[in-house]
Design a protein around this motif. Structure first.
Motif, short mmCIF file in Angstrom:
data_model
loop_
_atom_site.label_atom_id
_atom_site.label_comp_id
_atom_site.label_asym_id
_atom_site.label_seq_id
_atom_site.Cartn_x
_atom_site.Cartn_y
_atom_site.Cartn_z
N ALA A 125 2.34 -0.64 -2.76
CA ALA A 125 1.89 -0.09 -1.72
C ALA A 125 3.09 0.95 -1.65
CB ALA A 125 1.03 -0.45 -0.62
N GLY A 126 3.04 2.43 -1.31
CA GLY A 126 3.99 3.14 -0.55
C GLY A 126 4.35 3.17 0.98
N THR A 127 4.36 4.03 1.08
CA THR A 127 4.23 4.21 2.71
C THR A 127 2.63 4.60 3.29
OG1 THR A 127 6.04 5.48 2.60
CG2 THR A 127 5.32 5.50 5.20
N VAL A 128 2.83 3.37 4.07
CA VAL A 128 1.05 3.93 4.49
C VAL A 128 0.92 4.56 5.96
CG1 VAL A 128 -1.29 2.36 5.36
CG2 VAL A 128 0.37 1.08 3.61
N THR A 129 -0.08 5.29 5.94
CA THR A 129 0.20 6.19 7.55
C THR A 129 -1.20 6.05 7.12
OG1 THR A 129 -0.17 8.31 6.14
CG2 THR A 129 1.79 7.94 5.91
N GLY A 130 -1.28 6.61 8.69
CA GLY A 130 -2.47 6.81 9.12
C GLY A 130 -2.46 8.38 10.20
N LYS A 131 -3.18 8.47 10.97
CA LYS A 131 -3.57 9.35 11.32
C LYS A 131 -4.95 9.64 12.40
CE LYS A 131 -2.51 13.14 7.42
NZ LYS A 131 -2.80 14.36 6.31
N GLY A 182 -27.31 12.48 31.83
CA GLY A 182 -26.54 13.07 31.67
C GLY A 182 -26.15 14.51 31.25
N PRO A 183 -25.64 15.43 32.12
CA PRO A 183 -25.45 16.73 31.51
C PRO A 183 -25.29 16.90 30.20
CG PRO A 183 -23.63 16.62 32.94
CD PRO A 183 -24.80 15.41 32.99
N ASN A 184 -24.32 15.77 29.36
CA ASN A 184 -23.72 15.50 28.46
C ASN A 184 -24.01 15.35 27.29
OD1 ASN A 184 -21.92 18.34 28.85
ND2 ASN A 184 -20.94 16.63 30.00
N SER A 185 -25.00 13.97 28.01
CA SER A 185 -25.06 13.29 26.70
C SER A 185 -25.98 13.35 25.34
CB SER A 185 -26.95 12.70 27.61
OG SER A 185 -27.38 13.27 27.91
N ASN A 186 -26.49 14.76 24.84
CA ASN A 186 -27.26 14.86 23.78
C ASN A 186 -25.40 15.49 22.67
OD1 ASN A 186 -26.41 17.27 24.76
ND2 ASN A 186 -27.33 18.42 23.82
N ILE A 187 -24.87 15.17 23.55
CA ILE A 187 -22.92 15.43 22.18
C ILE A 187 -22.27 14.17 22.21
CG2 ILE A 187 -21.22 16.99 21.95
CD1 ILE A 187 -22.54 18.94 23.89
N LEU A 188 -21.90 14.03 21.25
CA LEU A 188 -20.76 12.56 21.21
C LEU A 188 -19.27 13.69 20.77
CD1 LEU A 188 -23.04 10.45 19.07
CD2 LEU A 188 -22.52 10.74 21.33
N SER A 189 -18.49 12.92 20.89
CA SER A 189 -17.47 13.11 20.76
C SER A 189 -17.05 11.87 18.78
CB SER A 189 -15.63 12.70 21.33
OG SER A 189 -15.91 13.86 23.09
N GLN A 190 -16.02 12.12 18.47
CA GLN A 190 -15.79 11.11 17.95
C GLN A 190 -14.03 11.16 17.22
OE1 GLN A 190 -17.27 11.67 13.83
NE2 GLN A 190 -16.37 14.12 13.10
N VAL A 191 -13.85 9.63 17.50
CA VAL A 191 -12.39 9.63 17.13
C VAL A 191 -12.26 8.46 15.91
CG1 VAL A 191 -10.38 8.69 17.67
CG2 VAL A 191 -11.84 9.32 19.60
N VAL A 192 -11.47 9.21 14.76
CA VAL A 192 -11.58 8.35 13.03
C VAL A 192 -10.20 8.63 13.04
CG1 VAL A 192 -12.31 9.10 10.95
CG2 VAL A 192 -13.06 10.50 12.62
N LEU A 193 -9.51 7.38 12.56
CA LEU A 193 -8.20 6.72 11.75
C LEU A 193 -8.71 6.72 10.81
CD1 LEU A 193 -6.20 5.14 12.63
CD2 LEU A 193 -7.35 3.20 12.46
N THR A 194 -7.89 7.43 10.48
CA THR A 194 -7.47 7.52 8.68
C THR A 194 -6.17 7.25 8.00
OG1 THR A 194 -8.79 10.09 7.86
CG2 THR A 194 -7.75 9.26 6.78
N ILE A 195 -6.86 6.18 7.18
CA ILE A 195 -5.41 5.04 6.60
C ILE A 195 -5.07 5.52 5.10
CG2 ILE A 195 -4.79 2.85 6.32
CD1 ILE A 195 -6.38 1.62 8.56
N THR A 196 -3.91 6.12 5.19
CA THR A 196 -3.91 6.56 3.74
C THR A 196 -2.53 5.39 2.45
OG1 THR A 196 -4.07 9.58 3.85
CG2 THR A 196 -2.86 8.73 1.96
N ILE A 197 -3.08 5.16 1.23
CA ILE A 197 -2.77 4.24 1.21
C ILE A 197 -2.00 4.46 -0.45
CG2 ILE A 197 -2.63 1.61 0.46
CD1 ILE A 197 -5.22 2.24 2.87
N PRO A 198 -0.79 5.52 -0.37
CA PRO A 198 -0.61 5.21 -1.60
C PRO A 198 0.24 3.50 -2.72
CG PRO A 198 1.39 6.62 0.02
CD PRO A 198 0.28 5.37 0.56
#
Length: 240
Positions: A125-131, A182-198
């Protein structure tokens, strides 16, 4: 033992009325642990497969959809997660986690640990990064320059702009029918971790597989109260 779930948000304080209010929001946490050698959906520590990220709220981990961010398109559109690739003896593997948060949440902390370092069936594995962003391979909320060593907690680098984004998570997924009042209960936020492994030095033309690699992710956040300061009848949009 018992548990309860409800819409929230949770606010507490012993001076809720008058000009001096000491009410605060409760901090919430979502967490997911992934074992990259586990490729079986809906099992403890399931780490996903090529083109497939996971979510830990299924208890245990299950396949999860990363959506193309939009607060107006319904039904929401799945984003494309780049499949694992190999070219002669080099390749790139992608794994990741998606969490769905209440819209407009404040992200207080992002904790990502390398518990067991990655090793492969062939190659190194090279440098493993996260976004960390609101879509695949984006850095809306932060990034990690290296996740290789199993030395504990990784450093999540955040710019001023990324910290500003953490103050109010974006509306990424339009949900219907709404599950809450709630006034915003039909909307979600998403948090995504992308791990890249070269990797390099693999078997020519053969995609390498994981022989080790374990990560954990926790997001600490507070839920927005969409009624604060917006209503004129009880509960008045304050802390009553």
């Amino acid at each position: 033992m018992a548990r309860s779930t409800f819409e929230g948000p949770v606010l507490a304080g012993d001076n809720r009325f008058g000009p001096l209010r000491n009410v605060g929001y409760m901090q919430l946490v979502q967490d997911t642990n992934v074992v990259l050698t586990n490729a079986t959906n809906a099992t403890a520590g399931y780490g996903g497969v090529s083109g497939q990220f996971v979510n830990g709220n299924g208890i245990p981990n299950v396949n999860a959809t990363v959506y193309t961010p939009s607060s107006s398109v319904y039904p929401p559109t799945a984003a494309t997660i780049t499949a694992d690739t190999v070219s002669t003896t080099t390749g790139t593997l992608y794994r990741g986690i998606v969490m769905y948060l209440p819209y407009g949440s404040t992200i207080n902390d992002i904790l990502i640990d390398t518990n067991v370092a990655i090793t492969l069936s062939a190659g190194t594995a090279g440098t493993v990064t996260g976004k960390i962003g609101n879509n695949f391979d984006t850095t809306t909320y932060g990034s990690i320059t290296t996740m290789n060593a199993a030395t504990g907690r990784n450093t999540v680098a955040q710019t001023g702009a990324q910290l500003l984004s953490c103050q109010s998570t974006t509306g990424d997924v339009l949900y219907s029918p709404a599950q809450g009042s709630g006034p915003n209960s039909n909307i979600l936020s998403q948090v995504v971790l992308t791990i890249t492994i070269p990797y390099t030095g693999g078997t020519s033309g053969v995609l390498s597989t994981f022989t080790a690699g374990t990560f954990s992710m926790a997001v600490r956040y507070t839920q927005l109260d969409g009624n604060i300061g917006t209503t004129t009848t009880y509960p008045y949009g304050n802390f009553d």
